[in-house]
Motif scaffolding. Sequence first.
Motif, PDB file in Angstrom:
ATOM      1  N   VAL A  31      -4.204   5.252  -0.262  1.00  0.00           N
ATOM      2  CA  VAL A  31      -3.220   5.476  -1.319  1.00  0.00           C
ATOM      3  C   VAL A  31      -1.907   4.792  -0.947  1.00  0.00           C
ATOM      4  CG1 VAL A  31      -1.943   7.241  -2.603  1.00  0.00           C
ATOM      5  CG2 VAL A  31      -4.287   7.711  -1.807  1.00  0.00           C
ATOM      6  N   ASN A  32      -1.366   4.027  -1.910  1.00  0.00           N
ATOM      7  CA  ASN A  32      -0.068   3.368  -1.725  1.00  0.00           C
ATOM      8  C   ASN A  32       0.035   2.635  -0.386  1.00  0.00           C
ATOM      9  OD1 ASN A  32       0.754   4.079  -4.259  1.00  0.00           O
ATOM     10  ND2 ASN A  32       1.804   5.960  -3.598  1.00  0.00           N
ATOM     11  N   ASP A  33      -0.880   1.682  -0.238  1.00  0.00           N
ATOM     12  CA  ASP A  33      -0.880   0.810   0.928  1.00  0.00           C
ATOM     13  C   ASP A  33      -0.981   1.585   2.242  1.00  0.00           C
ATOM     14  OD1 ASP A  33      -0.873  -1.680   2.151  1.00  0.00           O
ATOM     15  OD2 ASP A  33       1.305  -1.680   2.378  1.00  0.00           O
ATOM     16  N   ASN A  80       8.888   6.613   9.324  1.00  0.00           N
ATOM     17  CA  ASN A  80       8.540   7.715  10.220  1.00  0.00           C
ATOM     18  C   ASN A  80       7.210   8.402   9.929  1.00  0.00           C
ATOM     19  OD1 ASN A  80      10.231   8.107  12.416  1.00  0.00           O
ATOM     20  ND2 ASN A  80      11.911   8.721  11.038  1.00  0.00           N
ATOM     21  N   LYS A  81       6.330   7.669   9.247  1.00  0.00           N
ATOM     22  CA  LYS A  81       5.000   8.217   9.001  1.00  0.00           C
ATOM     23  C   LYS A  81       3.954   7.220   9.470  1.00  0.00           C
ATOM     24  CE  LYS A  81       3.638  10.183   5.294  1.00  0.00           C
ATOM     25  NZ  LYS A  81       3.354  10.483   3.858  1.00  0.00           N
ATOM     26  N   LEU A  82       2.802   7.729   9.747  1.00  0.00           N
ATOM     27  CA  LEU A  82       1.706   6.863  10.157  1.00  0.00           C
ATOM     28  C   LEU A  82       1.001   6.331   8.912  1.00  0.00           C
ATOM     29  CD1 LEU A  82       0.491   6.021  12.907  1.00  0.00           C
ATOM     30  CD2 LEU A  82      -1.170   7.861  12.603  1.00  0.00           C
ATOM     31  N   TYR A  83       0.954   5.030   8.783  1.00  0.00           N
ATOM     32  CA  TYR A  83       0.189   4.375   7.711  1.00  0.00           C
ATOM     33  C   TYR A  83      -1.124   3.870   8.312  1.00  0.00           C
ATOM     34  CZ  TYR A  83       3.992   4.267   4.248  1.00  0.00           C
ATOM     35  OH  TYR A  83       4.945   4.592   3.327  1.00  0.00           O
ATOM     36  N   GLN A  84      -2.174   3.916   7.518  1.00  0.00           N
ATOM     37  CA  GLN A  84      -3.486   3.444   7.969  1.00  0.00           C
ATOM     38  C   GLN A  84      -3.986   2.394   6.984  1.00  0.00           C
ATOM     39  OE1 GLN A  84      -6.044   6.910   9.250  1.00  0.00           O
ATOM     40  NE2 GLN A  84      -4.345   8.058   8.371  1.00  0.00           N
ATOM     41  N   HIS A  85      -4.402   1.236   7.543  1.00  0.00           N
ATOM     42  CA  HIS A  85      -4.812   0.124   6.687  1.00  0.00           C
ATOM     43  C   HIS A  85      -6.241  -0.313   7.013  1.00  0.00           C
ATOM     44  CE1 HIS A  85      -0.576  -0.421   5.653  1.00  0.00           C
ATOM     45  NE2 HIS A  85      -0.295  -0.362   6.939  1.00  0.00           N
ATOM     46  N   PRO A  86      -6.987  -0.760   6.003  1.00  0.00           N
ATOM     47  CA  PRO A  86      -8.254  -1.443   6.308  1.00  0.00           C
ATOM     48  C   PRO A  86      -7.957  -2.674   7.154  1.00  0.00           C
ATOM     49  CG  PRO A  86      -8.062  -0.995   3.949  1.00  0.00           C
ATOM     50  CD  PRO A  86      -6.719  -0.690   4.561  1.00  0.00           C
ATOM     51  N   GLN A 127     -22.121   0.842  -3.609  1.00  0.00           N
ATOM     52  CA  GLN A 127     -21.645   0.227  -2.362  1.00  0.00           C
ATOM     53  C   GLN A 127     -20.592  -0.794  -2.756  1.00  0.00           C
ATOM     54  OE1 GLN A 127     -24.871  -0.696   0.354  1.00  0.00           O
ATOM     55  NE2 GLN A 127     -23.708  -2.344   1.263  1.00  0.00           N
ATOM     56  N   TYR A 128     -19.351  -0.376  -2.818  1.00  0.00           N
ATOM     57  CA  TYR A 128     -18.322  -1.216  -3.427  1.00  0.00           C
ATOM     58  C   TYR A 128     -16.927  -0.849  -2.954  1.00  0.00           C
ATOM     59  CZ  TYR A 128     -17.743   2.858  -6.535  1.00  0.00           C
ATOM     60  OH  TYR A 128     -17.538   4.120  -7.030  1.00  0.00           O
ATOM     61  N   GLU A 129     -15.990  -1.750  -3.275  1.00  0.00           N
ATOM     62  CA  GLU A 129     -14.566  -1.487  -3.116  1.00  0.00           C
ATOM     63  C   GLU A 129     -13.912  -1.644  -4.476  1.00  0.00           C
ATOM     64  OE1 GLU A 129     -12.501  -4.299  -0.577  1.00  0.00           O
ATOM     65  OE2 GLU A 129     -10.537  -3.414  -0.997  1.00  0.00           O
ATOM     66  N   VAL A 130     -12.993  -0.755  -4.818  1.00  0.00           N
ATOM     67  CA  VAL A 130     -12.154  -0.986  -6.001  1.00  0.00           C
ATOM     68  C   VAL A 130     -10.701  -0.904  -5.560  1.00  0.00           C
ATOM     69  CG1 VAL A 130     -13.778  -0.191  -7.765  1.00  0.00           C
ATOM     70  CG2 VAL A 130     -12.213   1.445  -6.763  1.00  0.00           C
ATOM     71  N   LYS A 131      -9.916  -1.853  -6.044  1.00  0.00           N
ATOM     72  CA  LYS A 131      -8.478  -1.882  -5.791  1.00  0.00           C
ATOM     73  C   LYS A 131      -7.827  -1.805  -7.150  1.00  0.00           C
ATOM     74  CE  LYS A 131      -5.930  -4.639  -2.893  1.00  0.00           C
ATOM     75  NZ  LYS A 131      -5.446  -3.848  -1.753  1.00  0.00           N
ATOM     76  N   LEU A 132      -6.935  -0.842  -7.332  1.00  0.00           N
ATOM     77  CA  LEU A 132      -6.338  -0.749  -8.657  1.00  0.00           C
ATOM     78  C   LEU A 132      -4.933  -0.184  -8.614  1.00  0.00           C
ATOM     79  CD1 LEU A 132      -6.974   2.452  -9.283  1.00  0.00           C
ATOM     80  CD2 LEU A 132      -9.171   1.551  -9.945  1.00  0.00           C
ATOM     81  N   THR A 141       7.402   8.924 -10.480  1.00  0.00           N
ATOM     82  CA  THR A 141       7.516   7.736 -11.351  1.00  0.00           C
ATOM     83  C   THR A 141       7.463   6.405 -10.592  1.00  0.00           C
ATOM     84  OG1 THR A 141       9.921   7.889 -11.308  1.00  0.00           O
ATOM     85  CG2 THR A 141       8.787   8.969 -13.154  1.00  0.00           C
ATOM     86  N   GLU A 142       6.373   6.269  -9.881  1.00  0.00           N
ATOM     87  CA  GLU A 142       6.058   4.978  -9.270  1.00  0.00           C
ATOM     88  C   GLU A 142       4.625   4.605  -9.645  1.00  0.00           C
ATOM     89  OE1 GLU A 142       8.626   5.028  -5.086  1.00  0.00           O
ATOM     90  OE2 GLU A 142       6.437   4.889  -5.036  1.00  0.00           O
ATOM     91  N   ASP A 143       4.340   3.311  -9.676  1.00  0.00           N
ATOM     92  CA  ASP A 143       2.948   2.890  -9.837  1.00  0.00           C
ATOM     93  C   ASP A 143       2.135   3.449  -8.668  1.00  0.00           C
ATOM     94  OD1 ASP A 143       3.900   1.476 -11.974  1.00  0.00           O
ATOM     95  OD2 ASP A 143       3.561  -0.511 -11.092  1.00  0.00           O
ATOM     96  N   LEU A 144       0.897   3.776  -8.968  1.00  0.00           N
ATOM     97  CA  LEU A 144       0.003   4.294  -7.919  1.00  0.00           C
ATOM     98  C   LEU A 144      -0.972   3.180  -7.531  1.00  0.00           C
ATOM     99  CD1 LEU A 144      -1.412   6.522  -6.237  1.00  0.00           C
ATOM    100  CD2 LEU A 144      -2.573   7.238  -8.335  1.00  0.00           C
ATOM    101  N   ASP A 145      -1.020   2.893  -6.232  1.00  0.00           N
ATOM    102  CA  ASP A 145      -1.844   1.812  -5.697  1.00  0.00           C
ATOM    103  C   ASP A 145      -3.019   2.444  -4.946  1.00  0.00           C
ATOM    104  OD1 ASP A 145      -2.908  -0.057  -3.875  1.00  0.00           O
ATOM    105  OD2 ASP A 145      -0.996  -1.115  -3.698  1.00  0.00           O
ATOM    106  N   LEU A 146      -4.222   2.186  -5.407  1.00  0.00           N
ATOM    107  CA  LEU A 146      -5.405   2.764  -4.758  1.00  0.00           C
ATOM    108  C   LEU A 146      -6.338   1.662  -4.271  1.00  0.00           C
ATOM    109  CD1 LEU A 146      -6.318   5.580  -7.334  1.00  0.00           C
ATOM    110  CD2 LEU A 146      -5.112   5.844  -5.149  1.00  0.00           C
TER     111      LEU A 146
END
Lengths: 485, 485
Positions: B446-448, B334-340, B363-368, B428-433
Amino acid sequence: MTWTREKRYKKYQDWGAQELLELQTKAANSKTITHYHIHPISGLINDPNGFSYYNGEYHLFCQAYPFGPVHGLKSWIHFTSPDLVHWQYRGQAINPDTDKDNAGAYSGSGFVHNGNLLLMYTGNHRDPDWTRIPYQLIDEMDQKGHFHKWDEDLIPQPDHVTEHFRDPQLFEHEGQYFVLVGAQDKKTKTGQIDVFASNDLHNWHEDGYLHFTDKDMGYMIECPNLVFVDQKPVLIFCPQGIDKSVVHYDNIYPNMYIIGDQVDLSKAEFKTNQSSPLNLDEGFDVYATQAFNAPDGNAYAVSWVGLPDLSYPSDNEGWANMYSQVKRLEIKHNKLYQHPVKAIESLRYDKQEITSGMQTGNQYEVKLIIKKGQKGQLHLNANQDLTNGLILDFDTGTDAKLIIDRGQSNPLVNSDYGTRRTIPLNKTEDLDLDIFVDHSLCEIFVNDGEHVATLRFFANEGDQTIGFTAGTQVNGILWKMKSIL
Amino acid sequence: MTWTREKRYKKYQDWGAQELLELQTKAANSKTITHYHIHPISGLINDPNGFSYYNGEYHLFCQAYPFGPVHGLKSWIHFTSPDLVHWQYRGQAINPDTDKDNAGAYSGSGFVHNGNLLLMYTGNHRDPDWTRIPYQLIDEMDQKGHFHKWDEDLIPQPDHVTEHFRDPQLFEHEGQYFVLVGAQDKKTKTGQIDVFASNDLHNWHEDGYLHFTDKDMGYMIECPNLVFVDQKPVLIFCPQGIDKSVVHYDNIYPNMYIIGDQVDLSKAEFKTNQSSPLNLDEGFDVYATQAFNAPDGNAYAVSWVGLPDLSYPSDNEGWANMYSQVKRLEIKHNKLYQHPVKAIESLRYDKQEITSGMQTGNQYEVKLIIKKGQKGQLHLNANQDLTNGLILDFDTGTDAKLIIDRGQSNPLVNSDYGTRRTIPLNKTEDLDLDIFVDHSLCEIFVNDGEHVATLRFFANEGDQTIGFTAGTQVNGILWKMKSIL
């Protein structure tokens, strides 16, 4: 619209912004403008200028007239690149805003000195009675991209040359600064390359006309350019009016080169075993090529795709001319080879094997091998029945040659100078072609850069068929090419 | 230079070409301008307009003022793309050249109809005494890129709304044409979304204000935008003056959304279980997001990175504002997710594993992934001792949150509205950036795509260190990103 002299030399500040925006919009929507080759933002570009590596990136400047597809009041515009393929437009660089360049900031070169980039160019001054005085000037660019014009006329026009004295190439050689200037001798009205030397960049003395041939180079030499390729001096230049018995050429003016064994600039001597210069490009539309020695050890060249005194069918779309891709130079078998730079591969996508009749789009590269002992035709950007399009007529047998025929594409381009160019090939060898098409531009690298043929051509937008004479043995790959501009 | 009203509304034809060339050059040389996000060629851009798919490519238009980094006489400029990532500038589109749009061609939408692209926009008309009359107009673009303005004022300003009546979204729904218009009710001075319907695009009747909440949405709603995401209606809009007790926000004006269960436009009803709208972006600088349903089945959104009534440190470089990357919308939980979008990956090169202290460039992307149960800081574009730069303060334990702190980068950006933004995380979840930096722009997914935070920030050009609090368990990848503009 009539491009009177008054209109062509109207000061930039007397043009309106709305006119410029409309012209930029028209160019941006052109169906024939290039998308991975440098093109004008609006109006016309011609000679490449100031090609150099400075401050961590490649720099390339262009002779430019922003207000129409004609030769008007020239400035330099500026592009930069990390890899000689991805170019970013950086706007106006040298503007014709002083008395010495009141009728144009004409061609010249780039030279890194004391942490700045010196852009040496010809100030095209016109007196009120329209008499030309050429000044050899420097505009100095710093790391922040700020420009500062020197006050000096560094090399006043010698008494023995006419007003045709331009296109300075500034470089350092064996501990001294040199400038080559394209010139017309006043007495003989012959084309010459005049050599000047200096120890401080301010005080210059003349070493004399460069002796690189005994033959008559016509009435003027433009864009003299000395570059070292595989340790050998190579002189690239544009002789105007050279007799076709000296070197055969088909274009209105040729762009030629000659390979030397050594050069002694203090004596204005360029020693060569080559009896005559050779054509640098075997297509229809290359002129004013500029090359330089980059810090990575390579010599790179880029060409104006366009010719003086001619016009093109796309001129009515608000822009005129483009540049070739950058070519890496190499000497093999005493000839100059020209290669695409490695980074051009980063534009490729959607790789496919070539089959006759497939659709290519109009922004692509094809690499193919035509087996020896065959005769036939390769059609590019053809209609379905292959009656319109660009034709490569090949013979890989004993009468080996490649004929490039743009006479079956419409509209025709400067057909007064012929619609075919013939490249002689080695007998009974496979033919290796690497062909780049970018809308109205085509570059053909033959046999790993032994020959390059560059040309404009105009196909119907929907004509995107590649086709072969039935039964031809050929292996080929097609890639679509990404846009960078 | 003082931007008086007279100067800001000077007609385009009264500006000089030289001024425009200088401004374009200044922008092209800016060290803080973006290179893989849409930016102005010169001057200012604000709302995205006419986002659509037409004639085989994506189209995106921008509210634009070419003559300075201020809100002056607005036109639409035009970009096209094959993939929503590689954008080509196509110049001026809608010009303010009629009486009905004499003070600006204001925001609107794109709608494909009968083989042409209808661009519906607000003509911002000003009387000689500067009284505003808003007209809802159409400029029709054909396949050749030619524009034709319709004569009609399609939806005259109703008696019950003030002059604040703008930003029409034209679309088809269940066999009828609809337009949503942002409006201010005359009597209550509240922000509304006014719904109009038509069977022929010429004759429109009012269905009334869209009922999507019982709460007070402030004094004006700008940029109403209905889009369907995973079969649900989603209303995206910009309420101005909304009370922070209704929905908390930190920016001068928020960009919000509300997810519906169904929509009955004939009754102006938007049924939702959501008690209040939510912030669309949790950063500092997103406004006027425009989304549309593309033929590929996805809903795509793009945002103005900038805010009304504010300025930015880079404004003195001849340009103002840029756009976010295009984001694919999805509804989850029930939330709007936004993806590249997928094609953004084609810009990546030079992949490296991230280590603290390494240099990223700008000028970069980091995924972590930051493992759960940790507290610490991630520094972006920091100096070597990590005292300057953009800081992401993370807690992936029981008090899980991510704080984005731009208070340690200089110069500060609109710090009157705070220098920190806090995003609540699941305990207590991994954080996906997934973080995209393009010079002075940063986008944090944040978080997919559950949260997106978009912001401007200014680091010293040489500050390119990425750093972590010592001992942080993190896995990450860095890519440099290619330039497309």
